[in-house]
Design a protein around this motif. Structure first.
Motif, PDB file in Angstrom:
ATOM      1  N   ALA A 189      50.996  23.462  14.468  1.00 31.71           N
ATOM      2  CA  ALA A 189      51.113  22.703  15.720  1.00 31.71           C
ATOM      3  C   ALA A 189      50.340  23.390  16.843  1.00 31.71           C
ATOM      4  CB  ALA A 189      52.584  22.541  16.104  1.00 31.71           C
ATOM      5  N   VAL A 190      50.427  24.724  16.908  1.00 29.88           N
ATOM      6  CA  VAL A 190      49.706  25.473  17.937  1.00 29.88           C
ATOM      7  C   VAL A 190      48.196  25.355  17.729  1.00 29.88           C
ATOM      8  CG1 VAL A 190      49.255  27.785  18.856  1.00 29.88           C
ATOM      9  CG2 VAL A 190      51.601  27.067  18.400  1.00 29.88           C
ATOM     10  N   SER A 191      47.757  25.314  16.479  1.00 29.64           N
ATOM     11  CA  SER A 191      46.327  25.141  16.196  1.00 29.64           C
ATOM     12  C   SER A 191      45.834  23.795  16.726  1.00 29.64           C
ATOM     13  CB  SER A 191      46.067  25.233  14.690  1.00 29.64           C
ATOM     14  OG  SER A 191      46.337  26.532  14.209  1.00 29.64           O
ATOM     15  N   LYS A 192      46.637  22.755  16.538  1.00 28.91           N
ATOM     16  CA  LYS A 192      46.267  21.433  17.062  1.00 28.91           C
ATOM     17  C   LYS A 192      46.239  21.450  18.586  1.00 28.91           C
ATOM     18  CE  LYS A 192      48.250  18.989  13.087  1.00 28.91           C
ATOM     19  NZ  LYS A 192      49.300  18.036  12.637  1.00 28.91           N
ATOM     20  N   LEU A 193      47.202  22.149  19.182  1.00 31.25           N
ATOM     21  CA  LEU A 193      47.232  22.267  20.637  1.00 31.25           C
ATOM     22  C   LEU A 193      45.991  22.992  21.148  1.00 31.25           C
ATOM     23  CD1 LEU A 193      48.680  22.100  23.400  1.00 31.25           C
ATOM     24  CD2 LEU A 193      49.804  24.266  22.818  1.00 31.25           C
ATOM     25  N   THR A 194      45.583  24.041  20.450  1.00 35.83           N
ATOM     26  CA  THR A 194      44.401  24.802  20.853  1.00 35.83           C
ATOM     27  C   THR A 194      43.165  23.910  20.886  1.00 35.83           C
ATOM     28  OG1 THR A 194      45.328  26.826  19.903  1.00 35.83           O
ATOM     29  CG2 THR A 194      42.956  26.794  20.313  1.00 35.83           C
ATOM     30  N   VAL A 195      43.036  23.042  19.890  1.00 33.00           N
ATOM     31  CA  VAL A 195      41.905  22.112  19.850  1.00 33.00           C
ATOM     32  C   VAL A 195      41.925  21.197  21.076  1.00 33.00           C
ATOM     33  CG1 VAL A 195      40.893  20.157  18.610  1.00 33.00           C
ATOM     34  CG2 VAL A 195      41.685  22.159  17.342  1.00 33.00           C
ATOM     35  N   LEU A 196      43.109  20.683  21.420  1.00 39.86           N
ATOM     36  CA  LEU A 196      43.217  19.783  22.571  1.00 39.86           C
ATOM     37  C   LEU A 196      42.885  20.496  23.876  1.00 39.86           C
ATOM     38  CD1 LEU A 196      46.464  17.723  21.823  1.00 39.86           C
ATOM     39  CD2 LEU A 196      44.096  17.142  21.326  1.00 39.86           C
ATOM     40  N   ILE A 197      43.395  21.711  24.039  1.00 37.13           N
ATOM     41  CA  ILE A 197      43.142  22.465  25.265  1.00 37.13           C
ATOM     42  C   ILE A 197      41.656  22.789  25.396  1.00 37.13           C
ATOM     43  CG2 ILE A 197      43.527  24.706  26.377  1.00 37.13           C
ATOM     44  CD1 ILE A 197      46.413  24.559  25.556  1.00 37.13           C
ATOM     45  N   ASN A 198      41.022  23.110  24.281  1.00 36.70           N
ATOM     46  CA  ASN A 198      39.584  23.386  24.322  1.00 36.70           C
ATOM     47  C   ASN A 198      38.785  22.140  24.691  1.00 36.70           C
ATOM     48  OD1 ASN A 198      39.842  26.101  23.675  1.00 36.70           O
ATOM     49  ND2 ASN A 198      39.687  25.754  21.480  1.00 36.70           N
ATOM     50  N   ARG A 199      39.273  20.975  24.278  1.00 31.81           N
ATOM     51  CA  ARG A 199      38.565  19.731  24.591  1.00 31.81           C
ATOM     52  C   ARG A 199      38.548  19.439  26.083  1.00 31.81           C
ATOM     53  NH1 ARG A 199      40.843  15.690  19.816  1.00 31.81           N
ATOM     54  NH2 ARG A 199      39.565  16.548  18.105  1.00 31.81           N
ATOM     55  N   VAL A 200      39.568  19.876  26.795  1.00 27.52           N
ATOM     56  CA  VAL A 200      39.595  19.671  28.244  1.00 27.52           C
ATOM     57  C   VAL A 200      39.204  20.943  28.990  1.00 27.52           C
ATOM     58  CG1 VAL A 200      41.224  17.767  28.201  1.00 27.52           C
ATOM     59  CG2 VAL A 200      42.102  20.093  28.298  1.00 27.52           C
ATOM     60  N   ASP A 201      38.671  21.917  28.242  1.00 23.24           N
ATOM     61  CA  ASP A 201      38.078  23.121  28.826  1.00 23.24           C
ATOM     62  C   ASP A 201      39.067  23.900  29.686  1.00 23.24           C
ATOM     63  OD1 ASP A 201      36.014  24.913  29.147  1.00 23.24           O
ATOM     64  OD2 ASP A 201      35.205  23.918  30.930  1.00 23.24           O
ATOM     65  N   LEU A 202      40.258  24.151  29.126  1.00 17.74           N
ATOM     66  CA  LEU A 202      41.283  24.894  29.854  1.00 17.74           C
ATOM     67  C   LEU A 202      41.514  26.293  29.302  1.00 17.74           C
ATOM     68  CD1 LEU A 202      44.011  22.152  30.486  1.00 17.74           C
ATOM     69  CD2 LEU A 202      42.228  22.966  32.032  1.00 17.74           C
ATOM     70  N   GLY A 203      40.708  26.710  28.347  1.00 12.49           N
ATOM     71  CA  GLY A 203      40.869  28.052  27.796  1.00 12.49           C
ATOM     72  C   GLY A 203      41.685  28.043  26.520  1.00 12.49           C
ATOM     73  N   GLU A 204      42.563  29.026  26.367  1.00 16.14           N
ATOM     74  CA  GLU A 204      43.390  29.164  25.177  1.00 16.14           C
ATOM     75  C   GLU A 204      44.862  29.040  25.560  1.00 16.14           C
ATOM     76  OE1 GLU A 204      42.425  29.523  22.023  1.00 16.14           O
ATOM     77  OE2 GLU A 204      40.310  29.444  22.586  1.00 16.14           O
ATOM     78  N   PRO A 205      45.692  28.450  24.679  1.00 19.72           N
ATOM     79  CA  PRO A 205      47.125  28.361  24.984  1.00 19.72           C
ATOM     80  C   PRO A 205      47.766  29.739  24.963  1.00 19.72           C
ATOM     81  CG  PRO A 205      46.720  27.695  22.720  1.00 19.72           C
ATOM     82  CD  PRO A 205      45.367  27.884  23.367  1.00 19.72           C
ATOM     83  N   PRO A 206      48.877  29.923  25.671  1.00 19.67           N
ATOM     84  CA  PRO A 206      49.570  31.213  25.632  1.00 19.67           C
ATOM     85  C   PRO A 206      50.092  31.506  24.237  1.00 19.67           C
ATOM     86  CG  PRO A 206      50.904  29.550  26.741  1.00 19.67           C
ATOM     87  CD  PRO A 206      49.557  28.949  26.536  1.00 19.67           C
ATOM     88  N   ASP A 207      50.277  32.779  23.945  1.00 22.16           N
ATOM     89  CA  ASP A 207      50.793  33.205  22.643  1.00 22.16           C
ATOM     90  C   ASP A 207      52.194  32.635  22.445  1.00 22.16           C
ATOM     91  OD1 ASP A 207      51.615  34.462  20.359  1.00 22.16           O
ATOM     92  OD2 ASP A 207      51.294  36.502  21.088  1.00 22.16           O
ATOM     93  N   TRP A 208      52.383  31.836  21.402  1.00 24.80           N
ATOM     94  CA  TRP A 208      53.684  31.194  21.210  1.00 24.80           C
ATOM     95  C   TRP A 208      54.772  32.208  20.896  1.00 24.80           C
ATOM     96  CZ3 TRP A 208      56.340  31.173  16.458  1.00 24.80           C
ATOM     97  CH2 TRP A 208      55.609  31.615  15.345  1.00 24.80           C
ATOM     98  N   LYS A 209      54.395  33.366  20.346  1.00 21.38           N
ATOM     99  CA  LYS A 209      55.409  34.388  20.057  1.00 21.38           C
ATOM    100  C   LYS A 209      55.952  34.980  21.352  1.00 21.38           C
ATOM    101  CE  LYS A 209      53.407  35.594  15.579  1.00 21.38           C
ATOM    102  NZ  LYS A 209      52.762  36.649  14.777  1.00 21.38           N
ATOM    103  N   SER A 210      55.049  35.257  22.303  1.00 24.90           N
ATOM    104  CA  SER A 210      55.509  35.814  23.575  1.00 24.90           C
ATOM    105  C   SER A 210      56.233  34.766  24.403  1.00 24.90           C
ATOM    106  CB  SER A 210      54.323  36.367  24.373  1.00 24.90           C
ATOM    107  OG  SER A 210      53.420  35.338  24.720  1.00 24.90           O
ATOM    108  N   ALA A 211      55.934  33.474  24.144  1.00 26.01           N
ATOM    109  CA  ALA A 211      56.613  32.406  24.880  1.00 26.01           C
ATOM    110  C   ALA A 211      58.032  32.193  24.391  1.00 26.01           C
ATOM    111  CB  ALA A 211      55.824  31.101  24.747  1.00 26.01           C
ATOM    112  N   GLY A 212      58.364  32.745  23.249  1.00 26.74           N
ATOM    113  CA  GLY A 212      59.718  32.578  22.738  1.00 26.74           C
ATOM    114  C   GLY A 212      59.763  32.267  21.269  1.00 26.74           C
ATOM    115  N   GLY A 213      58.600  32.066  20.636  1.00 22.20           N
ATOM    116  CA  GLY A 213      58.584  31.661  19.244  1.00 22.20           C
ATOM    117  C   GLY A 213      58.526  32.792  18.256  1.00 22.20           C
ATOM    118  N   GLY A 214      58.894  33.985  18.676  1.00 20.74           N
ATOM    119  CA  GLY A 214      58.873  35.127  17.774  1.00 20.74           C
ATOM    120  C   GLY A 214      60.051  35.120  16.826  1.00 20.74           C
ATOM    121  N   ALA A 215      60.251  36.239  16.190  1.00 21.01           N
ATOM    122  CA  ALA A 215      61.256  36.296  15.131  1.00 21.01           C
ATOM    123  C   ALA A 215      62.666  36.461  15.649  1.00 21.01           C
ATOM    124  CB  ALA A 215      60.926  37.450  14.184  1.00 21.01           C
ATOM    125  N   GLY A 216      62.836  36.682  16.969  1.00 19.22           N
ATOM    126  CA  GLY A 216      64.126  37.036  17.528  1.00 19.22           C
ATOM    127  C   GLY A 216      65.295  36.202  17.133  1.00 19.22           C
TER     128      GLY A 216
END
Length: 219
Positions: A192-219
């Protein structure tokens, strides 16, 4: 892309409007009203059509004017029509915010949102997490562009992105919500994050934040 900057009279009105002349701003708005209406009719999709229309947005622009939305230098760089289009996008973003803000519930069940609310909240969060534009009008434009792209994703991918970014759920929590193994949950989130990265690149916004640091880690 910068719009054509217009002829002498249009530029005179534009400069006067930038200097705070409300009459000049009103005249400029009337001059470009057909182009602005066409732009808005194209921009207002099915999710917003029941809640606003081009004439409503133009009326809001007329009432609020430039309103300190961005620096004079930035507005001047857009040209008259480009400036009005950015104002229109800014007002559309406000319509979305008013429409969806009360419908977003972080404890909702799947499918419990007004259509578009989940993706708009995610678009706002992501734009604020990326290198932030200094101009309010540019931020609104980025949010709308990303929101439009997010609405093209599959519902399951959107739910995963919402969980790990907007709700900051851990990999373990995602696995429990889906009733699957943690490794499988991690793989689905990565896709899902890979698909999001493609979309963000299409609108020239850079790279999405790291999903692990956003809360998606193993915790």
């Amino acid at each position: 892309m910068t719009e054509q900057h217009g002829d002498g009279e249009e530029l005179r009105l534009f400069e006067a409007a930038l200097a705070g002349d409300l009459q000049a701003f009103g005249d400029l708005l009337q001059l470009y009203r057909p182009q602005l209406t066409a732009f808005l009719n194209q921009r207002i999709g099915a999710l917003l059509r029941a809640r606003t229309d081009a004439s409503d947005v133009v009326q809001e622009i007329a009432l609020q004017g430039l309103g300190g939305t961005s620096s004079v230098q930035f507005l001047r760089s857009l040209g008259p029509l480009g400036c009005l289009k950015r104002l229109a996008s800014h007002r559309l973003a406000e319509v979305c915010r008013r429409t969806f803000s009360e419908r977003r519930n972080p404890n909702r069940e799947r499918g419990g949102d007004l259509p578009g609310a989940q993706t708009f909240g995610l678009a706002e969060w992501l734009v604020d997490s990326l290198p932030s534009p200094s101009e309010a009008l540019q931020r609104s434009e980025d949010i709308l562009l990303l929101w439009e792209k997010l609405n093209s994703l599959e519902p399951d991918d959107l739910q995963l992105l919402n969980w790990v970014y907007f709700e900051k759920r851990t990999r373990r929590e995602v696995a429990e919500l889906l009733g699957i193994a943690e490794d499988t949950a991690r793989q689905r989130v990565r896709r899902a994050v890979s698909k999001l990265t493609v979309l963000i690149n299409r609108v020239d916004l850079g790279e999405p934040p790291d999903w692990k640091s956003a809360g998606g880690g193993a915790g």
